[in-house]
Structures are given as C-alpha cells and as structure tokens.
Design a protein around this motif. Structure first.
Motif, short mmCIF file in Angstrom:
data_model
loop_
_atom_site.label_atom_id
_atom_site.label_comp_id
_atom_site.label_asym_id
_atom_site.label_seq_id
_atom_site.Cartn_x
_atom_site.Cartn_y
_atom_site.Cartn_z
N SER A 50 0.67 -1.18 0.19
CA SER A 50 -0.13 -0.03 -0.15
C SER A 50 0.99 1.09 -0.04
O SER A 50 0.23 2.37 -0.37
CB SER A 50 -0.99 -0.07 1.31
N GLU A 51 2.01 1.19 0.20
CA GLU A 51 3.06 2.24 0.30
C GLU A 51 3.60 2.45 -1.16
O GLU A 51 4.18 1.65 -1.76
CB GLU A 51 4.24 2.46 1.31
N ILE A 52 3.08 3.75 -1.62
CA ILE A 52 3.46 4.03 -3.16
C ILE A 52 5.14 3.94 -3.17
O ILE A 52 5.54 3.54 -4.09
CB ILE A 52 3.05 5.26 -3.34
N GLY A 53 5.72 4.16 -2.20
CA GLY A 53 7.34 4.21 -2.41
C GLY A 53 8.06 2.93 -2.14
O GLY A 53 9.32 2.92 -1.99
N ALA A 54 7.16 1.78 -1.87
CA ALA A 54 7.74 0.74 -1.59
C ALA A 54 8.68 0.10 -2.65
O ALA A 54 9.59 -0.83 -2.34
CB ALA A 54 6.81 -0.34 -1.19
N TYR A 55 8.12 0.10 -3.82
CA TYR A 55 8.97 -0.05 -4.92
C TYR A 55 9.15 1.18 -5.98
O TYR A 55 8.46 1.85 -5.85
CB TYR A 55 8.23 -1.06 -5.98
N PRO A 56 10.22 1.31 -7.15
CA PRO A 56 10.26 2.40 -7.68
C PRO A 56 8.92 2.73 -8.51
O PRO A 56 8.04 1.91 -8.82
CB PRO A 56 11.45 1.83 -8.76
N LEU A 57 8.53 3.90 -8.99
CA LEU A 57 7.53 4.46 -9.65
C LEU A 57 7.26 3.65 -10.81
O LEU A 57 6.08 3.52 -11.43
CB LEU A 57 7.39 5.83 -9.63
N TRP A 58 8.21 3.36 -11.60
CA TRP A 58 8.42 2.86 -12.93
C TRP A 58 7.84 1.38 -12.88
O TRP A 58 7.24 0.79 -13.62
CB TRP A 58 9.64 2.62 -13.64
N TYR A 59 7.73 0.83 -11.49
CA TYR A 59 7.19 -0.49 -11.35
C TYR A 59 5.78 -0.51 -11.46
O TYR A 59 5.03 -1.70 -11.68
CB TYR A 59 7.66 -1.22 -10.14
N LEU A 60 5.13 0.56 -11.05
CA LEU A 60 3.56 0.56 -11.33
C LEU A 60 2.98 0.07 -12.52
O LEU A 60 2.09 -0.74 -12.72
CB LEU A 60 3.00 1.67 -10.73
N PRO A 61 3.28 0.81 -13.88
CA PRO A 61 2.94 0.53 -14.93
C PRO A 61 3.32 -1.14 -15.34
O PRO A 61 2.59 -1.75 -16.05
CB PRO A 61 3.29 1.40 -16.05
N LEU A 62 4.55 -1.37 -15.16
CA LEU A 62 5.27 -2.72 -15.15
C LEU A 62 4.26 -3.90 -14.61
O LEU A 62 3.91 -4.63 -15.16
CB LEU A 62 6.67 -2.89 -14.71
N SER A 63 4.03 -3.47 -13.37
CA SER A 63 3.26 -4.67 -12.49
C SER A 63 1.83 -4.63 -13.35
O SER A 63 1.16 -5.84 -13.41
CB SER A 63 3.04 -4.21 -11.14
#
Lengths: 149, 239
Positions: free
Chosen positions: B81-94
């Motif tokens: 749930s924390e947006i910073g837990a992974y790099p932001l580029w991982y959001l579209p990748l996931s």
C-alpha cells in the motif's frame, strides 16, 4: 570498531538536530519521520478516546497541533498530558485544506502516521492498534509517515 | 476465525454479485440504447446468463474474500500500500505483468475448454449465449469459473502489486469482460483499426470467437492468438 564510531556519530547528530527540545514531565515529544516533502502542514492529535479516532473529533480534551511540514522530519511537543492511555494520529496535509484527501473517495492521497506505527489496510487503524500507556513522565515518541499514493 | 473467514467469503461474493449487476446492467443499458431491439428477443437467454453468473459470483468471491482477509489480518500476499515501497516505474510494469499473466492463463485454459469433452461438459454454457450479451460476462459453468477464479488470488502471492494498480487490474478485467460480450463496439473505428487494435482485444475481436468458436481465444491481447495462428481478425457483423 568502525561500526561503534558511526553509531556514536549518529547519536551526537541526533542530539543537535534543530528543535529537538528535550521534553519535561507531563510532556510527550513527537518526532515525525519520513515526510516526503515540505509542502503544507503536519497536523497531529493525541486522544484517549477510541470513538472518533483517528480524527479526534468527539474528544474535547484531545490535544491538537499543527506545524509547517519540512523535508524528512518535524518535531513538536504535546504538553500537560495527564497519565492515561493515548493514541496519536498524524496527517501530512500537503494542500493545507485541513483534511485527509482521498482518491475516488477511497485511497488516501496524503501521508499518514500513527503511534506504534499502526497499519492502514482497508481503513484507518483502530484506537487499540495505536494506543500506548503514558505514566506522566518525560517521554518521546517517533511516528513514521506513510504514503499510499 | 472460521466465522471471520465465512464472513469474508460471503461479503466478497456479495461484492462480486453487485459489481456484476452494476457493470453488466450499465453496459446492457448502453448497448440497448446504441442498438435498439438487439436484446429484445433474448429475455430467456439473459435470465440464464444471470443465473450462471450469480453461481460464478460465489466461485469468484470465496477465494478472493479469503485472500483479502489474509492480506488484511495476517499480512500475507505481496499487495503493498505504500507508493514508495517499489520504484514508480514498477507501477505500470506490474499492471502489464498482471494483464499478461492473466491473458496467458486465460488463452491456454480457454483453448483447453474447447477440447470436445470439456466443451460439452462445461464451456458450452458460455457459448449458449448466441449472440452474447453484456450479461454473459460471468456466465460460466462452475468448473470453468474455478479456472478463472484462482488467477488473481494466486498472482498476488507471487508478483508485488500496489493496491491502486490491483484496483485498476480488477476494473479493466470487469469492464473488458462485460464490453467484449455486449454485442456493440464502444471504441471508435479508427482505434480498432490502428496498431493498438492490432494487439488489444475489444468486442469486435471477441464477437468473432462467439461466431466461429475455434479462433480468437485471447482475453486482453491478441499476442497468443497471433503466435499460435488462431487469430482470424475482427467480426464483420458490427459493420
């Protein structure tokens, strides 16, 4: 030996942080960490009542404070705190509108932090998950900010 | 704890059923406005579609409810749930990983469902919708519903995903599942006939699966259909 030296240095640095006033009896000094920006304000409240937590609305005796946000960390002190069982809620009100903004009315857009680092999953934590006992002594508390969006 | 698990499973079933009525109801209404009379003669078929879909709601709802409960109470799953837990580029990748994994699972289980024995036993329920309507989105035999119900609940244990991206995956899944069956293409022709339409599945592509059965098996992307030579292009019925 190296590790001990670094540790010692960190302790000294912490002691000289600006605004790190030591608390007195009846006071809880709160250090808020992991703030992501200096935008807006940091709003915090301390309450002993489970109903209305985390907003402390129902509790006339709740202690509330607002300080300008800063990158990384801010510190403030709750004074005249009577012994009891309390929980602290912190909001990083980045747009300064006095409330926790949500995306689509659901997911919080602004950072939050709770005493005992109580977790947020599908809603804010219950009072009991964040509550701690306070005996009236000079006390410090560290609260980590977390951001969902 | 058993009671808590039962409540979680039941409430998720109710949520899935409500989601079905809201999404299928809305797009059935929209399709009816765009193509008046299209659903008029399909009343009996639509009632059967709703019946099978409600059975599927329980089959989808139980594993999803149990996983949601485990996430909330035991900290299981890789949902973060924390947006910073992974790099932001991982959001579209996931998002892409989830859609691709779901699409791959669907393509191969769907082809399997077309094996003669399984088709007669299970998948014929879904193809009894001739032509399909927006209400057919979850109209599956329970056996087939099980193969669809386990994908996302299994993926959240393996591939990290932010809560908001998971919500997006579920939204895309719901909307595309309904609109691909509604008998009307909601996307403009220039988009369907563009490079995007060459690789992304919409109603025009899936309609052809319901016309000819042994082609166009994919869910979101035409990749597997193209790789395996099962892509026959778009329906000609929509004009």
């Amino acid at each position: 030996m190296n590790r001990i030296a670094v540790f010692g240095l960190a302790a000294v640095a912490a002691a000289f942080l600006p605004g790190a006033t030591p608390p007195k009896a009846g006071e809880i000094a709160v250090t808020v960490t992991d703030l992501r920006s200096a935008k807006g304000a940091v709003r915090a409240c301390l309450t002993s009542r489970a109903d209305g937590f985390p907003r402390c609305r129902q509790d006339a005796a709740a202690l509330e404070t607002v300080v300008p946000a800063a990158n990384g960390r801010v510190q403030f002190i709750f004074t005249n705190v009577k012994p009891g069982r309390y929980a602290v809620a912190v909001l990083h009100d980045e747009n300064g509108n006095g409330k926790a903004d949500r995306a689509l009315g659901m997911m919080p857009k602004e950072g939050f932090g709770f005493s005992r680092d109580a977790k947020v999953t599908t809603g804010p934590p219950k009072f009991d998950a964040a509550a701690f006992d306070y005996g009236g002594e000079a006390s410090t508390l560290s609260i980590r900010m977390r951001y969902m969006l | 704890m058993l009671i808590a698990l039962a409540i979680a499973a039941l409430s998720m079933t109710a949520i899935v059923a409500l989601r079905y009525f809201a999404s299928s109801g809305f797009f059935a209404w929209l399709a009816g406005r765009k193509r008046p009379g299209q659903y008029a003669a399909l009343g009996a078929q639509i009632r059967r579609e709703i019946g099978w879909s409600l059975a599927s709601a329980a089959i989808y709802g139980v594993p999803a409810g149990l996983v949601a409960w485990a996430w909330q109470n035991l900290g299981w799953t890789k949902i973060y749930s924390e947006i910073g837990a992974y790099p932001l580029w991982y959001l579209p990748l996931s998002l892409l990983i989830y859609l691709f994994a779901h699409d791959t699972w669907f393509y191969w289980t769907h082809r399997w469902m077309h094996a003669p024995r399984l088709f007669r036993l299970a998948h014929s329920v879904h193809h009894a919708s001739r032509p399909p309507t927006a209400w057919a989105a979850m109209s599956f035999h329970p056996l087939e519903a099980i193969t669809g119900a386990v994908v996302i609940p299994a993926l959240v244990f393996v591939v990290p995903i932010h809560l908001s991206v998971l919500a997006l995956v579920l939204t895309i899944m719901t909307v595309m599942g309904v609109t691909n069956h509604m008998g009307w293409e909601m996307f403009p022709r220039w988009l369907i006939r563009s490079r995007i339409g060459d690789w992304v599945i919409t109603a025009s592509h899936h309609q052809r699966h319901h016309e000819e059965y042994r082609c166009n098996y994919g869910l979101y992307f035409r990749l597997w259909d193209r790789v395996c030579g099962t892509d026959r292009g778009l329906t000609e019925k929509f004009g």
